[in-house]
Design a protein around this motif. Structure first.
Motif, PDB file in Angstrom:
ATOM      1  N   SER A   1     142.477  45.454 -31.802  1.00  0.00           N
ATOM      2  CA  SER A   1     141.248  44.326 -32.606  1.00  0.00           C
ATOM      3  C   SER A   1     140.031  43.968 -31.656  1.00  0.00           C
ATOM      4  CB  SER A   1     142.103  43.242 -33.159  1.00  0.00           C
ATOM      5  OG  SER A   1     140.905  42.071 -33.821  1.00  0.00           O
TER       6      SER A   1
ATOM      7  N   GLY B   1     138.299  41.461 -31.584  1.00  0.00           N
ATOM      8  CA  GLY B   1     137.872  40.537 -31.656  1.00  0.00           C
ATOM      9  C   GLY B   1     138.865  40.177 -30.726  1.00  0.00           C
TER      10      GLY B   1
ATOM     11  N   ASP C   1     140.110  48.106 -35.526  1.00  0.00           N
ATOM     12  CA  ASP C   1     140.217  46.819 -36.824  1.00  0.00           C
ATOM     13  C   ASP C   1     138.834  46.341 -35.871  1.00  0.00           C
ATOM     14  OD1 ASP C   1     140.372  45.372 -38.079  1.00  0.00           O
ATOM     15  OD2 ASP C   1     142.005  44.574 -38.035  1.00  0.00           O
ATOM     16  N   GLY C   2     137.955  46.759 -36.274  1.00  0.00           N
ATOM     17  CA  GLY C   2     136.979  45.854 -36.215  1.00  0.00           C
ATOM     18  C   GLY C   2     135.790  46.272 -34.887  1.00  0.00           C
TER      19      GLY C   2
ATOM     20  N   ARG D   1     131.399  48.827 -35.742  1.00  0.00           N
ATOM     21  CA  ARG D   1     130.486  47.881 -36.720  1.00  0.00           C
ATOM     22  C   ARG D   1     129.073  48.779 -37.149  1.00  0.00           C
ATOM     23  NH1 ARG D   1     133.048  43.169 -38.140  1.00  0.00           N
ATOM     24  NH2 ARG D   1     134.312  41.842 -37.017  1.00  0.00           N
TER      25      ARG D   1
END
Length: 203
Positions: free
Chosen positions: A31, A33, A85-86, A89
């Protein structure tokens, strides 16, 4: 070994399915983030660059995010697959990821897009907030219709070009994320059984 990117708006169920994939396939869940928060807290060189951008109200530069992803991929177990994941973008980030994986001689097998109507997202977020209150915990700060709408709009705006980018590379797989957890998991398993097709980047 399987290497995946998960794309979808908040509340689409990516986290739930990522947990299942980690359990069933032993892949590493990455991730961006989480990577950023850890690097900033640990005050690593990349974390300091990320914090400077955040403190100034700027987006974290792509090269910082890509470098964090590269560090994590280098640290994973030999032969272990991964889920991103993320990230990416934007098309620029997707291009940077493509170059990174090529330099590491690591293939990207599938990009799974979670398709789901906004109305159902709102229902899920409202239910999650209600369950938190029933458990005596405060709802998440982003569990509100206003915040959800803004985040979905940001997702659509930022990632709209990613679908054609990955369709062009024969990597995009769409799942109906309005289905229940088991059916979504079945859709993903069906994709994972597909052998990725060789693809040629179009000019």
């Amino acid at each position: 070994m399987v290497n995946l990117v998960l794309l979808g708006p908040p509340g689409a169920g990516k986290g739930t399915q990522a947990e299942r994939l980690v359990r069933d396939y032993g892949v590493l869940h990455i991730s961006t983030g989480d990577l950023l928060r850890y690097a900033i807290k640990a005050e690593t060189p990349l974390g300091r660059k990320a914090k400077a951008a955040v403190d100034e109200g700027r987006l974290v530069p792509d090269q910082v995010v890509v470098a964090l992803v590269e560090e994590r991929l280098i640290d994973k177990e030999p032969g272990q697959g991964f889920i991103l994941d993320g990230f990416p973008r934007t098309v620029a980030q997707a291009g940077a990821l493509e170059q990174l994986l090529q330099s590491m001689q690591v293939p990207l097998d599938h990009v799974i897009l979670f398709d789901i109507p906004l109305s159902l997202l709102e229902e899920r977020i409202a239910k999650r907030a209600e369950e938190s209150r029933a458990a005596g915990a405060p709802p998440r700060s982003d569990d509100s219709p206003e915040v959800l709408k803004k985040r979905v709009e940001e997702f659509v705006r930022a990632t709209a070009a990613l679908s054609p980018f990955y369709e062009q590379n024969a990597l995009l797989r769409r799942v109906d994320a309005s289905e229940d957890i088991e059916r979504v998991a079945t859709q993903i398993r069906d994709f994972l059984e597909l052998k990725p097709k060789p693809h040629q980047r179009q000019p």
